[in-house]
Motif scaffolding. Sequence first.
Motif, PDB file in Angstrom:
ATOM      1  N   ARG A 389       0.801  -1.226   0.000  1.00 29.38           N
ATOM      2  CA  ARG A 389       0.000   0.000   0.000  1.00 29.38           C
ATOM      3  C   ARG A 389       0.832   1.274   0.000  1.00 29.38           C
ATOM      4  O   ARG A 389       0.258   2.360  -0.036  1.00 29.38           O
ATOM      5  N   ARG A 395       0.646   8.970  -1.377  1.00 30.81           N
ATOM      6  CA  ARG A 395      -0.145   9.992  -2.060  1.00 30.81           C
ATOM      7  C   ARG A 395      -1.361  10.437  -1.272  1.00 30.81           C
ATOM      8  O   ARG A 395      -1.817  11.574  -1.411  1.00 30.81           O
TER       9      ARG A 395
ATOM     10  N   ARG B 194      -9.839  -0.428 -13.060  1.00 32.54           N
ATOM     11  CA  ARG B 194      -8.575  -0.907 -12.483  1.00 32.54           C
ATOM     12  C   ARG B 194      -8.063  -2.158 -13.204  1.00 32.54           C
ATOM     13  O   ARG B 194      -6.872  -2.454 -13.171  1.00 32.54           O
ATOM     14  N   GLU B 248       7.666   2.568  -8.606  1.00 32.46           N
ATOM     15  CA  GLU B 248       6.593   2.374  -7.618  1.00 32.46           C
ATOM     16  C   GLU B 248       5.222   2.474  -8.293  1.00 32.46           C
ATOM     17  O   GLU B 248       4.302   1.702  -7.991  1.00 32.46           O
ATOM     18  N   SER B 252       2.412  -0.386  -8.666  1.00 33.31           N
ATOM     19  CA  SER B 252       1.038  -0.181  -8.208  1.00 33.31           C
ATOM     20  C   SER B 252       0.038  -0.594  -9.285  1.00 33.31           C
ATOM     21  O   SER B 252      -0.972  -1.247  -9.010  1.00 33.31           O
ATOM     22  N   ARG B 260      -4.998  -2.182  -4.369  1.00 31.91           N
ATOM     23  CA  ARG B 260      -3.614  -1.722  -4.257  1.00 31.91           C
ATOM     24  C   ARG B 260      -3.205  -0.894  -5.474  1.00 31.91           C
ATOM     25  O   ARG B 260      -2.097  -0.367  -5.511  1.00 31.91           O
ATOM     26  N   PRO B 263      -7.015   4.174  -7.501  1.00 25.69           N
ATOM     27  CA  PRO B 263      -8.446   3.886  -7.361  1.00 25.69           C
ATOM     28  C   PRO B 263      -9.249   4.015  -8.651  1.00 25.69           C
ATOM     29  O   PRO B 263     -10.313   3.427  -8.783  1.00 25.69           O
ATOM     30  N   GLU B 267      -7.191   9.208 -11.424  1.00 25.03           N
ATOM     31  CA  GLU B 267      -6.143   9.315 -10.398  1.00 25.03           C
ATOM     32  C   GLU B 267      -4.817   8.796 -10.929  1.00 25.03           C
ATOM     33  O   GLU B 267      -3.753   9.352 -10.647  1.00 25.03           O
ATOM     34  N   GLN B 270      -3.267  11.356 -13.279  1.00 18.43           N
ATOM     35  CA  GLN B 270      -2.777  12.489 -12.497  1.00 18.43           C
ATOM     36  C   GLN B 270      -1.461  12.127 -11.794  1.00 18.43           C
ATOM     37  O   GLN B 270      -0.484  12.881 -11.809  1.00 18.43           O
ATOM     38  N   TRP B 271      -1.460  10.972 -11.183  1.00 15.72           N
ATOM     39  CA  TRP B 271      -0.273  10.461 -10.485  1.00 15.72           C
ATOM     40  C   TRP B 271       0.904  10.376 -11.462  1.00 15.72           C
ATOM     41  O   TRP B 271       2.010  10.828 -11.170  1.00 15.72           O
ATOM     42  N   GLU B 274       2.387  13.683 -12.417  1.00 16.48           N
ATOM     43  CA  GLU B 274       3.252  14.239 -11.360  1.00 16.48           C
ATOM     44  C   GLU B 274       4.640  13.598 -11.396  1.00 16.48           C
ATOM     45  O   GLU B 274       5.654  14.249 -11.190  1.00 16.48           O
TER      46      GLU B 274
END
Lengths: 398, 282
Positions: A389, A395, B194, B248, B252, B260, B263, B267, B270-271, B274
Amino acid sequence: MRFYLQFGHGMIEHCRRLLGAWRGGGVILSPRDLIEDQLERVAADARRAGAEPLLDPQCYLHDADHHRLTQHQYWQVYQARSTASLLSGSGARDLIRELGGLSRRLRVERNILPGLLARPVDDSWLSLHEVIIEAGAEEFGEDSTLATVALSVDSVRDEEQVEAIVERAADWPVAGFYVVAHPPTGYLVEDPAWLANVLILTSGLQLLGKPVLFGYGNHQMLALAAANVDTIAAGTWLNVRAFPPAKFYMQGDEDRRRSVWFYCSQALTEYQPQFLDMAQRHGVLEWMRPDPTLGSNHADPLFAGPPPSTVRWREPQAFRHYLTCLHGQCRAMSAGSFEQALQMQRGLLESAQRLNSELRDNGVFARTRDFGPIFDVNRSALIALDRARGARLRREWR
Amino acid sequence: MLDPSALRAAFPELNSLEFLAESGQKYVFRAQKDGRSVVLKIVRADQDQERIDREIHAVAKLSCNYVPVILESGQRPVGDKTWTFLVEEFVEGESYRAVLQRQPVQPLGDVLRLATALLSACCDFEVQQMVHRDIKPENLLIGPNGKIWIIDFGIVRLLQLTSATLTQQRFGLFTPGYGAPEQVRNLKPKIDARADLFSVGIVLYEALHGSNPYLSGKGNVLEIVQDLCNRDLPRLTIPGDIGGKLSEFVASLCARFPSRRPPNAREALQWFREIVGGLGTM
């Protein structure tokens, strides 16, 4: 992270004194240990002290027979309803309605919903809980209910079951979660997979944006601060520091052997006074003096000069010292980011292990409550949390 | 095989019909219509009509820069049988599988561009409550100017409709090594955006690593499925990845459990933006 008291045998006076001293916090009331008048009194005392009373309905085992638990009216309604009736909804509504009456008399603001111990988490278990949650939302409103997630040892150890809960819980109309997890041993857990999955479960629930309260905890559960858990709860005897299904049966009624343990928060370890004598003999007792920032003066007599084992220091002081230290340690664990939370955990474990080891070098042993075998368990579990996690926690840290 | 003269008779508006491919579901031809290149897909008469209609319905309403536009669809007799057809925009390009075969480890900049396209497309799918469910190198085309296309919506799932895959079926529709565990195991309620993010993650992982670890050394589909459902991929070491943030992020995306992963697609994009901003490579 906040700290609540987990009510157990003989805790009325402890609650009054500790919550009064802390001017806040909370207590999770136990129908297994209190009759209704006592529940009302302890709840009122808590509110007067500025603390939150919560009622744990303790519906974990449908066939529980502990006389103090089953004498409550809501429990009699619960036991009279078959599992089929609960699943169909009518039994769940009857139970919740009865519980609602009690909750209103206790004037609790948040309602812990009944939950069965999962053995295992499967479609039936999830469906039953969703029926209860729906009934709870009708009775109390979504904004004041906490869904109970109670897991057996095997359920905790199974990643699939843990993640199944997190997936379904995303749609539950509740304000938060109350998690209890049966440990593989009676107290401190030596199984890193168990602890890892507790961290993964609680962090997954927390990432749904709702508070998580972990019950029947102890100082090993300080690790839950890294999962961004809002509150942990612990009590006096070991059966309120680790979830014990047996205590809800007459046969499992606790064996409260008299033994006094001093909690050395800096070492995350509990010691019997006889070993504090050894610390004094070797000139290292001062290393064990409680950190004043944690606010406990309950162990002062042990450091007043005479050999600690000769001082009149009994369970009540030992319990209050333990709970006060844990309360302070929880507050100190609040972090602004996941990275900071991990650093705090690593720092805590490192310094505690160093002291634990130095005390051992001086003949100060903790015997059955030694945190020595546990340090690496917590480290391993934290690494597993980071892997599972960490990306999202970095974040979405609250 | 279709009779060429019957096909030309059925589609008089199309010229220069050229056979391109045949897959499990369809025949694919390139053709000319009104001076532009188009693709004609003829679906086998014995295929699941509901699934075909879903593909057409899904893509027709999609607004996405990375998906060829459907120009026309319907049913026509070809010879003595009725066939369902699609005419869509022809997109020039080489399959990403061919790109990876030529150069298994891709330059970081190219992978980042691919990720941007795929994650943006996932956002567009998500807006339409659609899950592609078959993102893999074979279904990606890279145009001569680097433009990226996602094709083949053969097993798309529309979240607001009843699924065409029977819930009782133990396994869902998937491509081994790319389909998300919840898709493989046909866990209906969990198949949302997802699942596509997982597949995107695997494609990125493959492009950065040089191979798909879930496929390497496996003898059969069962071994692939067991590995994919039970093992998280090891973290990549990516040159230029400051602080390991890209690694990372990819990890994910590739997580076995949906909770995990990011979501949702919005998102995730956007992640990713960044991270790219931090890398300063785009």
